[in-house]
Scaffold this active site. Sequence first.
Site, mmCIF file in Angstrom:
data_model
loop_
_atom_site.group_PDB
_atom_site.id
_atom_site.type_symbol
_atom_site.label_atom_id
_atom_site.label_comp_id
_atom_site.label_asym_id
_atom_site.label_seq_id
_atom_site.Cartn_x
_atom_site.Cartn_y
_atom_site.Cartn_z
ATOM 1 N N LYS A 172 35.909 35.616 43.477
ATOM 2 C CA LYS A 172 36.841 36.697 43.155
ATOM 3 C C LYS A 172 37.290 36.615 41.702
ATOM 4 O O LYS A 172 37.470 37.633 41.030
ATOM 5 C CB LYS A 172 38.055 36.663 44.074
ATOM 6 C CG LYS A 172 39.093 37.761 43.797
ATOM 7 C CD LYS A 172 38.513 39.167 43.944
ATOM 8 C CE LYS A 172 39.472 40.267 43.463
ATOM 9 N NZ LYS A 172 40.656 40.417 44.286
ATOM 10 N N LYS A 240 47.993 38.303 35.942
ATOM 11 C CA LYS A 240 48.036 37.129 36.825
ATOM 12 C C LYS A 240 46.629 36.626 37.140
ATOM 13 O O LYS A 240 46.347 35.425 37.083
ATOM 14 C CB LYS A 240 48.794 37.489 38.111
ATOM 15 C CG LYS A 240 48.895 36.361 39.129
ATOM 16 C CD LYS A 240 47.800 36.390 40.190
ATOM 17 C CE LYS A 240 47.877 37.599 41.095
ATOM 18 N NZ LYS A 240 46.829 37.549 42.167
#
Length: 303
Positions: A172, A240
């Site tokens: 990811k 983030k």
Amino acid sequence: MKIGWVGAGLMGGPMVARLLDAGYDIALYTRSGLLPESLAEARSGLEVVASLGELARRSDAVFTILGGPQDVLDVYLSPGGLIPHMQTGAVLVDLTTSSVEVAERVAAAAAERGGWALDAPVSGGPFGAESGTLSIMVGGQARALESVREVLAILGNAIVHHGGTGTGQCAKLVNQLVVASVTEACAEAFLLGRQAGLDIGKVAESLAAGAAGSPLSRFVLDRLDRGDQSPGFKIAHLRKDLELVLAEGARLGVPLPLAVLTRDATQEVERRLGGEVGTQMLGFRLGSGIAAPVAETSGRGLA
């Protein structure tokens, strides 16, 4: 299978709705106590429970989709969290974009309790969550994956087992590096094309027919052409994720100069516009061509 679910936000709400529509009974816990509009009315098969411990004690499989690594640690490892109260043999599936280190800690703690944990972050945004077309990147034991594959197949059309614990999270992070890089490139391309007087809709049409075409490039160019700052994926979330990318790169000794540049760009946009604007606003810092007011949209994105 008795299913527990934690997290019913922009992504989690539509995913729960899909499982209910498929006939599953869901025990749901939300830390905010709020339900999305799609779940606000009484739904057959949905029960809201009062605590993580109660959820864990009654579930054969628990799925979570949370904000980030610290949220995952709190939900899984706190004294009132999932793992201290999980059933022996239960499977915990974390769909959050988190870190390899957190995935390893969660899996080790679950194993000590006689259970399994999979890191299974997703890509495809709210539209993918609604339509069941998410890409699901899985790390952990193959046996555990097979026990929940039928459930995951309702949520996504690409379920790829990358290997042991943490590999789903690493995949990811690779995905997010590509997303960030393409988004930055499209924002710059938009500014170049706009300054040259090109019709951006025609530019997007040309890109779609060639090697540069992708759903993401079409999405970014379309949002910018309409002067739409609203998020399909929030700039704060991309920042983030890029920090997680850089942390993993540092751990592996891999230099990632493009990730550094794009992370810095997200920080500047977040400082000037706030973290709620869409990632298409990456180019805002480069010129006044990207500076229109927020417009009404469906909020459907691709990250």
